[in-house]
Write a protein that holds these residues in place. Structure first.
Motif, PDB file in Angstrom:
ATOM      1  N   ALA A 176       0.813  -1.217   0.000  1.00 58.92           N
ATOM      2  CA  ALA A 176       0.000   0.000   0.000  1.00 58.92           C
ATOM      3  C   ALA A 176       0.843   1.260   0.000  1.00 58.92           C
ATOM      4  CB  ALA A 176      -0.945  -0.004   1.202  1.00 58.92           C
ATOM      5  N   ASN A 177       2.131   1.142   0.323  1.00 55.19           N
ATOM      6  CA  ASN A 177       3.010   2.309   0.324  1.00 55.19           C
ATOM      7  C   ASN A 177       3.507   2.661  -1.074  1.00 55.19           C
ATOM      8  OD1 ASN A 177       2.779   2.488   3.127  1.00 55.19           O
ATOM      9  ND2 ASN A 177       4.547   1.169   3.471  1.00 55.19           N
ATOM     10  N   TYR A 178       3.279   1.780  -2.041  1.00 55.04           N
ATOM     11  CA  TYR A 178       3.703   2.045  -3.410  1.00 55.04           C
ATOM     12  C   TYR A 178       2.608   2.823  -4.141  1.00 55.04           C
ATOM     13  CZ  TYR A 178       7.608  -1.191  -2.820  1.00 55.04           C
ATOM     14  OH  TYR A 178       8.758  -1.806  -2.395  1.00 55.04           O
ATOM     15  N   ARG A 179       3.037   3.745  -4.987  1.00 58.66           N
ATOM     16  CA  ARG A 179       2.063   4.580  -5.681  1.00 58.66           C
ATOM     17  C   ARG A 179       1.356   3.818  -6.800  1.00 58.66           C
ATOM     18  NH1 ARG A 179       0.177   9.415  -5.672  1.00 58.66           N
ATOM     19  NH2 ARG A 179      -0.501  10.491  -7.571  1.00 58.66           N
ATOM     20  N   TYR A 180       2.026   2.832  -7.389  1.00 61.94           N
ATOM     21  CA  TYR A 180       1.451   2.089  -8.510  1.00 61.94           C
ATOM     22  C   TYR A 180       1.459   0.595  -8.194  1.00 61.94           C
ATOM     23  CZ  TYR A 180       2.797   6.583 -10.496  1.00 61.94           C
ATOM     24  OH  TYR A 180       2.971   7.921 -10.721  1.00 61.94           O
ATOM     25  N   PRO A 181       0.581   0.171  -7.275  1.00 61.17           N
ATOM     26  CA  PRO A 181       0.570  -1.246  -6.862  1.00 61.17           C
ATOM     27  C   PRO A 181      -0.340  -2.102  -7.752  1.00 61.17           C
ATOM     28  CG  PRO A 181      -0.911   0.007  -5.454  1.00 61.17           C
ATOM     29  CD  PRO A 181      -0.351   0.981  -6.477  1.00 61.17           C
ATOM     30  N   PHE A 182       0.242  -2.709  -8.782  1.00 61.98           N
ATOM     31  CA  PHE A 182      -0.535  -3.616  -9.634  1.00 61.98           C
ATOM     32  C   PHE A 182      -0.522  -5.016  -9.004  1.00 61.98           C
ATOM     33  CE2 PHE A 182       0.888  -0.296 -12.613  1.00 61.98           C
ATOM     34  CZ  PHE A 182      -0.328   0.084 -13.144  1.00 61.98           C
TER      35      PHE A 182
ATOM     36  N   LYS B  32      10.401  -1.421  -8.497  1.00 62.46           N
ATOM     37  CA  LYS B  32      10.093  -0.975  -7.142  1.00 62.46           C
ATOM     38  C   LYS B  32      10.637   0.418  -6.880  1.00 62.46           C
ATOM     39  CE  LYS B  32       9.662  -5.488  -4.878  1.00 62.46           C
ATOM     40  NZ  LYS B  32      10.253  -6.400  -3.854  1.00 62.46           N
ATOM     41  N   SER B  33      11.819   0.714  -7.436  1.00 64.51           N
ATOM     42  CA  SER B  33      12.392   2.043  -7.252  1.00 64.51           C
ATOM     43  C   SER B  33      11.572   3.114  -7.961  1.00 64.51           C
ATOM     44  CB  SER B  33      13.835   2.061  -7.769  1.00 64.51           C
ATOM     45  OG  SER B  33      13.881   1.799  -9.153  1.00 64.51           O
ATOM     46  N   GLU B  34      10.724   2.680  -8.908  1.00 64.01           N
ATOM     47  CA  GLU B  34       9.838   3.595  -9.616  1.00 64.01           C
ATOM     48  C   GLU B  34       8.466   3.676  -8.946  1.00 64.01           C
ATOM     49  OE1 GLU B  34      10.349   5.347 -12.552  1.00 64.01           O
ATOM     50  OE2 GLU B  34      12.464   4.821 -12.489  1.00 64.01           O
ATOM     51  N   GLY B  35       8.320   3.014  -7.808  1.00 66.94           N
ATOM     52  CA  GLY B  35       7.036   3.005  -7.116  1.00 66.94           C
ATOM     53  C   GLY B  35       6.020   2.068  -7.724  1.00 66.94           C
ATOM     54  N   VAL B  36       6.494   1.111  -8.552  1.00 64.27           N
ATOM     55  CA  VAL B  36       5.598   0.202  -9.268  1.00 64.27           C
ATOM     56  C   VAL B  36       5.778  -1.220  -8.754  1.00 64.27           C
ATOM     57  CG1 VAL B  36       4.930  -0.713 -11.520  1.00 64.27           C
ATOM     58  CG2 VAL B  36       5.740   1.649 -11.328  1.00 64.27           C
TER      59      VAL B  36
ATOM     60  N   TYR C 201      -5.559  -4.890 -10.950  1.00 59.74           N
ATOM     61  CA  TYR C 201      -6.010  -3.505 -10.888  1.00 59.74           C
ATOM     62  C   TYR C 201      -7.081  -3.292  -9.819  1.00 59.74           C
ATOM     63  CZ  TYR C 201      -9.286  -5.647 -14.280  1.00 59.74           C
ATOM     64  OH  TYR C 201     -10.166  -6.484 -14.918  1.00 59.74           O
ATOM     65  N   SER C 202      -7.172  -4.193  -8.877  1.00 59.74           N
ATOM     66  CA  SER C 202      -8.176  -4.039  -7.819  1.00 59.74           C
ATOM     67  C   SER C 202      -7.723  -3.069  -6.736  1.00 59.74           C
ATOM     68  CB  SER C 202      -8.480  -5.402  -7.184  1.00 59.74           C
ATOM     69  OG  SER C 202      -7.327  -5.932  -6.548  1.00 59.74           O
ATOM     70  N   SER C 203      -6.427  -2.792  -6.657  1.00 62.66           N
ATOM     71  CA  SER C 203      -5.911  -2.010  -5.541  1.00 62.66           C
ATOM     72  C   SER C 203      -5.285  -0.689  -5.966  1.00 62.66           C
ATOM     73  CB  SER C 203      -4.857  -2.835  -4.780  1.00 62.66           C
ATOM     74  OG  SER C 203      -5.380  -4.080  -4.388  1.00 62.66           O
ATOM     75  N   ILE C 204      -5.455  -0.294  -7.225  1.00 62.79           N
ATOM     76  CA  ILE C 204      -4.860   0.943  -7.712  1.00 62.79           C
ATOM     77  C   ILE C 204      -5.953   1.832  -8.292  1.00 62.79           C
ATOM     78  CG2 ILE C 204      -4.283  -0.179  -9.923  1.00 62.79           C
ATOM     79  CD1 ILE C 204      -1.911   1.753 -10.133  1.00 62.79           C
ATOM     80  N   PRO C 205      -6.010   3.108  -7.906  1.00 59.00           N
ATOM     81  CA  PRO C 205      -7.032   4.008  -8.443  1.00 59.00           C
ATOM     82  C   PRO C 205      -6.861   4.215  -9.950  1.00 59.00           C
ATOM     83  CG  PRO C 205      -5.992   4.943  -6.474  1.00 59.00           C
ATOM     84  CD  PRO C 205      -5.177   3.752  -6.874  1.00 59.00           C
ATOM     85  N   SER C 206      -7.953   4.478 -10.628  1.00 57.20           N
ATOM     86  CA  SER C 206      -7.925   4.634 -12.080  1.00 57.20           C
ATOM     87  C   SER C 206      -6.966   5.721 -12.529  1.00 57.20           C
ATOM     88  CB  SER C 206      -9.335   4.961 -12.599  1.00 57.20           C
ATOM     89  OG  SER C 206     -10.208   3.882 -12.411  1.00 57.20           O
ATOM     90  N   GLU C 207      -6.895   6.842 -11.775  1.00 56.98           N
ATOM     91  CA  GLU C 207      -6.085   7.959 -12.211  1.00 56.98           C
ATOM     92  C   GLU C 207      -4.584   7.663 -12.176  1.00 56.98           C
ATOM     93  OE1 GLU C 207      -7.281   8.683  -7.855  1.00 56.98           O
ATOM     94  OE2 GLU C 207      -8.233   7.998  -9.717  1.00 56.98           O
ATOM     95  N   ARG C 208      -4.183   6.629 -11.452  1.00 54.70           N
ATOM     96  CA  ARG C 208      -2.759   6.297 -11.395  1.00 54.70           C
ATOM     97  C   ARG C 208      -2.358   5.223 -12.407  1.00 54.70           C
ATOM     98  NH1 ARG C 208      -1.717   5.691  -4.864  1.00 54.70           N
ATOM     99  NH2 ARG C 208      -2.697   7.659  -4.222  1.00 54.70           N
ATOM    100  N   ILE C 209      -3.333   4.561 -12.998  1.00 56.85           N
ATOM    101  CA  ILE C 209      -3.038   3.438 -13.890  1.00 56.85           C
ATOM    102  C   ILE C 209      -2.191   3.853 -15.102  1.00 56.85           C
ATOM    103  CG2 ILE C 209      -4.094   1.794 -15.482  1.00 56.85           C
ATOM    104  CD1 ILE C 209      -6.285   1.331 -13.396  1.00 56.85           C
ATOM    105  N   PRO C 210      -2.558   4.921 -15.847  1.00 56.00           N
ATOM    106  CA  PRO C 210      -1.781   5.246 -17.048  1.00 56.00           C
ATOM    107  C   PRO C 210      -0.302   5.475 -16.771  1.00 56.00           C
ATOM    108  CG  PRO C 210      -3.875   6.419 -17.053  1.00 56.00           C
ATOM    109  CD  PRO C 210      -3.745   5.797 -15.702  1.00 56.00           C
ATOM    110  N   GLU C 211       0.017   6.236 -15.733  1.00 53.98           N
ATOM    111  CA  GLU C 211       1.427   6.493 -15.439  1.00 53.98           C
ATOM    112  C   GLU C 211       2.142   5.225 -14.992  1.00 53.98           C
ATOM    113  OE1 GLU C 211       5.132   8.095 -14.925  1.00 53.98           O
ATOM    114  OE2 GLU C 211       3.408   8.828 -16.068  1.00 53.98           O
ATOM    115  N   GLY C 212       1.452   4.393 -14.199  1.00 51.80           N
ATOM    116  CA  GLY C 212       2.070   3.138 -13.770  1.00 51.80           C
ATOM    117  C   GLY C 212       2.388   2.226 -14.939  1.00 51.80           C
ATOM    118  N   VAL C 213       1.442   2.096 -15.882  1.00 52.74           N
ATOM    119  CA  VAL C 213       1.674   1.280 -17.076  1.00 52.74           C
ATOM    120  C   VAL C 213       2.782   1.886 -17.923  1.00 52.74           C
ATOM    121  CG1 VAL C 213       0.637   0.483 -19.229  1.00 52.74           C
ATOM    122  CG2 VAL C 213      -0.669   0.340 -17.098  1.00 52.74           C
ATOM    123  N   ALA C 214       2.814   3.212 -18.031  1.00 51.57           N
ATOM    124  CA  ALA C 214       3.870   3.875 -18.800  1.00 51.57           C
ATOM    125  C   ALA C 214       5.253   3.587 -18.221  1.00 51.57           C
ATOM    126  CB  ALA C 214       3.619   5.381 -18.846  1.00 51.57           C
ATOM    127  N   ARG C 215       5.352   3.524 -16.908  1.00 54.75           N
ATOM    128  CA  ARG C 215       6.651   3.233 -16.275  1.00 54.75           C
ATOM    129  C   ARG C 215       7.068   1.787 -16.572  1.00 54.75           C
ATOM    130  NH1 ARG C 215       7.343   6.658 -10.683  1.00 54.75           N
ATOM    131  NH2 ARG C 215       6.418   8.593 -11.473  1.00 54.75           N
TER     132      ARG C 215
END
Length: 486
Positions: free
Chosen positions: A124-130, A437-441, A464-478
């Motif tokens: 939960a501490n990661y910004r992009y937890p897929f 992980k160093s990228e928050g993913v 994608y059950s634990s990540i808000p929709s608004e963070r998904i595009p950037e997480g996938v881009a990383r």
């Protein structure tokens, strides 16, 4: 002697009210021997100022401890540790000992070193937890679950709360499963054909213990749920792993020696493939021809939002050949650890006896709380909310994947909560996961799902059950940038 106010501090992340945390701080101080009988507590005003909370919060905590005889009040003098407060045990520190046991020889069986990977506890501490299978606190109906838990603590449910059911279950929960949950999957079952378990994994373990021996063979999917493979390896049965295709398990590849077939037809784990109706009938025919039993793990049927789910394999069974595994842990929250087995009465009888010899039964309070949550309509409302959220996130996820150039290896036709992904053959997703992980993913490497000495390294799962929709595009881009695709 007075207890210094400096010995009190509030811990971040405490699960409970401020009043409960203050009560716990004082009770633990007394039980550990740090606070002695007769010692004076800081005044409610001083402690409230020190902790940055309201004075009434501290006063209520003191009052509760007073009622439990941890504290005593001396008029205007204040609060003191009661003379009747529990006394901590007195013992000398143990002397260091030399362990002279050769555990390499003493252990009769080993349960470590399996295929099931450790998942990050701090996901939960990661910004992009897929990550797959975790609860999104923004979706869970905590208020109504709490009310149901309080209702289950009431005098009316005292027997359900305190009784030892021995080998039985909460009749209200079993009745709801029989009359409401199973019919949605096309399954009709009597209470004698239902057993409550500590989650789906416990149900799979019970089924394996009852049905398999060292001389029998289990047929499993490849890739498959890695914990199932650990369970079967521990049972010492023979295992035959069958490669799945875009429609899941191929019945034609099941060996005639198979005694038990483990399958996930609704959402194949981890590829999310959905088995077509024709293949479901073919699987039952193959099981009939070789006289095998089928264990159907229907772990995610509630997450069908793209289309109506297919009937369960169990609903097509006319011979009692299919044993059905269901779970509330995926749809409610994983820490609930509540699932169920459905099968012929003869099988459930043995499964019940095995469960009774190991854990007797799941806690009565948890069963009754779940029964209230289900029967009062909160569960259906929660499922609708989760489906809507997952549908929206899936659409965002699909767009992000399409734009990034990543490759989807499998996606469920009816919904689910994850994508099964494939990288180039030269990519090791275990290394990729560490780098991200160093990228928050957070991603889930896929090699542990495969059976064999040289499993492919280039698959991974994105939940994608634990990540808000608004963070998904950037997480996938990383992820795409790390793979050189973005």
């Amino acid at each position: 002697m007075a207890i210094s106010v400096e010995t009190f501090f509030l811990a971040p992340g405490f699960q409970g009210t401020l009043q409960a945390q203050i009560q716990q701080l004082i009770a633990e101080g007394i039980l550990s021997g740090r606070f002695r009988r007769g010692e004076k507590l800081p005044s409610s005003r001083k402690l409230a100022t020190h902790l940055g909370v309201s004075r009434i919060t501290v006063t209520l905590a003191y009052t509760e401890l007073l009622a439990n005889d941890y504290l005593t009040s001396r008029g205007r003098s204040g609060y003191y540790v009661s003379e009747n407060a529990p006394v901590p045990p007195s013992f000398d520190p143990p002397k260091p000992r030399e362990d002279r046991i050769d555990w390499t020889r003493a252990l009769g069986r080993r349960f470590t070193g399996g295929d099931t990977p450790d998942k990050p506890k701090d996901w939960a501490n990661y910004r992009y937890p897929f990550v797959y299978g975790q609860t999104d606190p923004s979706l869970f109906d905590h208020a109504n679950w709490r009310l149901c838990a309080l209702q289950a603590l009431g005098q009316k449910d005292f027997t359900a709360l305190t009784s030892d059911y021995y080998d039985q279950d909460d009749p209200e929960l079993v009745e709801f499963i029989a009359r409401n949950t199973l019919p949605r999957r096309g399954i009709i079952a009597r209470p004698e054909e239902i057993l409550i378990t500590l989650g789906a994994q416990n149900a799979l373990w019970i089924a394996a213990q009852v049905l398999l021996t060292q001389r029998r063979m289990a047929a499993i999917e490849n890739p498959c749920y890695h914990a199932l493979r650990d369970i079967l390896n521990q049972s010492r049965c023979h295992v035959d792993a069958i490669n799945v295709d875009r429609d899941g398990l191929n019945p034609d590849l099941i060996p005639s020696e198979a005694d038990v077939i483990f399958t996930t037809p609704s959402h194949q784990c981890p590829t999310t493939a959905t088995m077509p109706m024709a293949r479901r009938h073919a699987l039952l025919e193959r099981a009939r021809d070789i006289d095998a039993l089928v264990v159907e793990d229907d772990y995610e049927f509630e997450m069908s939002f793209l289309d109506a789910p297919s009937p369960a394999l169990k609903s097509l069974d006319t011979e009692g050949r299919v044993i059905y595994v269901g779970s509330f842990s995926k749809s409610l929250f994983p820490g609930l650890r509540l699932g169920y087995l459905v099968g012929s009465e003869a099988f459930i009888r043995e499964a019940r006896a095995l469960r009774a010899s190991v854990i007797r039964h799941p806690p009565g309070h948890i069963q009754r709380t779940a029964a209230y949550f289900l029967s009062l309509g909160h569960y259906d409302a929660l499922i609708r909310r989760i489906r809507e959220a997952l549908k929206a996130r899936r659409a965002v996820m699909q767009d992000a994947i399409d734009q990034s150039g990543l490759t989807v290896a499998g996606k469920g036709a009816f919904g689910g909560s994850s994508f099964w992904m494939q990288a180039n053959p030269d990519v090791d997703t275990e290394i990729l996961a560490e780098d991200l992980k160093s990228e928050g993913v957070l991603i889930e490497p896929g090699h542990s799902f495969f059976t064999g000495e040289t499993p492919p390294k280039n698959f991974y799962r994105l939940g994608y059950s634990s990540i808000p929709s608004e963070r998904i595009p950037e997480g996938v881009a990383r992820i795409a940038r790390a793979l050189g695709s973005g």
